[in-house]
Design an enzyme around this catalytic site. Sequence first.
Site, PDB file in Angstrom:
ATOM      1  N   ARG A  55      90.503  52.295  69.008  1.00 29.32           N
ATOM      2  CA  ARG A  55      89.943  51.257  68.152  1.00 29.32           C
ATOM      3  C   ARG A  55      91.162  50.577  67.541  1.00 29.32           C
ATOM      4  O   ARG A  55      92.002  51.240  66.936  1.00 29.32           O
ATOM      5  CB  ARG A  55      89.001  51.871  67.127  1.00 29.32           C
ATOM      6  CG  ARG A  55      87.822  52.536  67.882  1.00 29.32           C
ATOM      7  CD  ARG A  55      86.592  52.675  67.065  1.00 29.32           C
ATOM      8  NE  ARG A  55      85.421  52.839  67.916  1.00 29.32           N
ATOM      9  CZ  ARG A  55      84.849  54.016  68.210  1.00 29.32           C
ATOM     10  NH1 ARG A  55      85.331  55.137  67.739  1.00 29.32           N
ATOM     11  NH2 ARG A  55      83.775  54.061  68.973  1.00 29.32           N
ATOM     12  N   ASP A  85      72.814  50.336  74.255  1.00 33.87           N
ATOM     13  CA  ASP A  85      72.356  49.354  73.261  1.00 33.87           C
ATOM     14  C   ASP A  85      72.946  47.959  73.519  1.00 33.87           C
ATOM     15  O   ASP A  85      73.174  47.203  72.589  1.00 33.87           O
ATOM     16  CB  ASP A  85      72.719  49.832  71.844  1.00 33.87           C
ATOM     17  CG  ASP A  85      74.212  50.057  71.659  1.00 33.87           C
ATOM     18  OD1 ASP A  85      74.940  50.081  72.673  1.00 33.87           O
ATOM     19  OD2 ASP A  85      74.650  50.205  70.508  1.00 33.87           O
ATOM     20  N   ASP A 145      75.104  54.788  74.455  1.00 31.18           N
ATOM     21  CA  ASP A 145      73.963  54.402  73.607  1.00 31.18           C
ATOM     22  C   ASP A 145      72.948  53.474  74.290  1.00 31.18           C
ATOM     23  O   ASP A 145      71.842  53.305  73.804  1.00 31.18           O
ATOM     24  CB  ASP A 145      74.462  53.709  72.334  1.00 31.18           C
ATOM     25  CG  ASP A 145      75.124  54.682  71.385  1.00 31.18           C
ATOM     26  OD1 ASP A 145      74.941  55.893  71.558  1.00 31.18           O
ATOM     27  OD2 ASP A 145      75.833  54.234  70.470  1.00 31.18           O
ATOM     28  N   ARG A 191      73.784  56.043  66.502  1.00 29.73           N
ATOM     29  CA  ARG A 191      73.859  55.715  65.071  1.00 29.73           C
ATOM     30  C   ARG A 191      72.984  54.514  64.748  1.00 29.73           C
ATOM     31  O   ARG A 191      72.363  54.438  63.710  1.00 29.73           O
ATOM     32  CB  ARG A 191      75.325  55.439  64.703  1.00 29.73           C
ATOM     33  CG  ARG A 191      75.624  55.646  63.250  1.00 29.73           C
ATOM     34  CD  ARG A 191      77.104  55.584  62.982  1.00 29.73           C
ATOM     35  NE  ARG A 191      77.809  56.772  63.450  1.00 29.73           N
ATOM     36  CZ  ARG A 191      79.127  56.856  63.542  1.00 29.73           C
ATOM     37  NH1 ARG A 191      79.886  55.822  63.247  1.00 29.73           N
ATOM     38  NH2 ARG A 191      79.699  57.963  63.956  1.00 29.73           N
ATOM     39  N   THR A 224      78.839  52.423  77.495  1.00 32.33           N
ATOM     40  CA  THR A 224      78.526  53.153  76.258  1.00 32.33           C
ATOM     41  C   THR A 224      77.319  54.038  76.508  1.00 32.33           C
ATOM     42  O   THR A 224      76.374  53.611  77.187  1.00 32.33           O
ATOM     43  CB  THR A 224      78.226  52.221  75.061  1.00 32.33           C
ATOM     44  OG1 THR A 224      77.577  52.986  74.035  1.00 32.33           O
ATOM     45  CG2 THR A 224      77.326  51.052  75.412  1.00 32.33           C
ATOM     46  N   GLY A 236      84.095  53.505  72.256  1.00 32.34           N
ATOM     47  CA  GLY A 236      83.792  54.913  72.573  1.00 32.34           C
ATOM     48  C   GLY A 236      83.823  55.158  74.071  1.00 32.34           C
ATOM     49  O   GLY A 236      83.369  54.324  74.849  1.00 32.34           O
ATOM     50  N   ASP A 248      79.709  46.565  72.733  1.00 28.95           N
ATOM     51  CA  ASP A 248      79.510  45.327  72.007  1.00 28.95           C
ATOM     52  C   ASP A 248      80.775  44.779  71.308  1.00 28.95           C
ATOM     53  O   ASP A 248      81.143  43.617  71.450  1.00 28.95           O
ATOM     54  CB  ASP A 248      78.483  45.707  70.928  1.00 28.95           C
ATOM     55  CG  ASP A 248      77.686  44.554  70.489  1.00 28.95           C
ATOM     56  OD1 ASP A 248      76.964  44.009  71.323  1.00 28.95           O
ATOM     57  OD2 ASP A 248      77.813  44.204  69.296  1.00 28.95           O
TER      58      ASP A 248
END
Length: 322
Positions: A72, A130, A128, A172, A126, A11, A103
């Site tokens: 992707r 994360d 996120d 998500r 990213t 992303g 990741d």
Amino acid sequence: MKHIAVLTSGGDAPGMNAAIRAVVRTAIFKNLRISAVYQGYQGLLDDNIEEFGPRSVANIIQKGGTILRTARCKDFYTPEGRAKGAETLTKHGIEGLVVIGGDGSFRGASKLYDEHNIPVVGIPGTIDNDIYGTDVTIGFNTAINIALDAVDRLRDTAASHDRLILVEVMGRHAGHIALYVGVAGGAEAILVPEAESDAQSILDTIVAAKERGKLSSVIVVAEGAFPGGALALQKQLEEKCGYEVRTSILGHMQRGGSPSTRDRVLASRLGYEAVKSLISGRHGVMVGIDKRGTVRVPLKEVFEGQKEFDWELYETAKILAV
Ligand code: ADP
Ligand code: F6P
């Protein structure tokens, strides 16, 4: 090492362009040739590669998205796909690769390193936040500022109409965006995938807040926090909570736009460190940032580790919502 390449994968995140610029210009400063791979790993398979100079990255530091585009790439999950990618790099005389992504992109990079001995270094990009091994990822700060601006605006309407507004933010699998935006926006409740939420306890929280005199409320919901998302939660709450309920899903608008100062500085720092790491023979690592400054973490540790959720801040938010 004389020639390296850079790509963006997974992303997009605001600040990726600033990282590309830093990688390109640091490489040139260190007398390396630098090539750009378009569309992530897909570009390695399609031989979609172009050599860059310092002007190739002019005027991009302030732009969102990624000028290299991202993709992707299914074929990269296969050993054959990765072998083809490695072949393309060898054909161009490219001896090292900087991968800007999340990741999944690091898993791919790690395999390229293990199977084909191609020196790789990852840069965490990213929204996120994360990724294990770095306190913060490129894009997180911009995304939370965009989402917070939306929460502030929505609160105006919530307060004017005595309503409950649910704001769904991205995440998500991780609630870091929701947590920061919820705390900064003074949300009455914050729902994250890390903590189970059921409609009844959320209802209890909102009803109790109403009884304490609150005329309106805002709940920040991470997209992965509630089955069916914020709209499904709205359906379960609206008949019983005593408020008119509205839901706003912020979606991909959190991922675009001009990167914040923090993201541009972080990206510049990590882009510079990534090239230095490649040159000095420290491969198979991600460059990140923590209290010590810039750090290098083996890619395997990064994607096997789990970024810690800030439970203390999560509990603090509940106290401050009284
Ligand atoms: P992110 O990097 O943001 O986590 P993805 O999980 O979509 O995004 O991964 C980006 C790309 O990285 C994938 O499309 C694929 O090409 C590659 N990739 C992801 N996981 C693996 C894996 N386990 N093995 C090989 N390549 C992978
Ligand atoms: O960038 C990370 C993320 O924003 C997640 O929070 C979200 O679930 C996902 O990307 C959606 O990405 P896409 O629509 O590109 O599949």
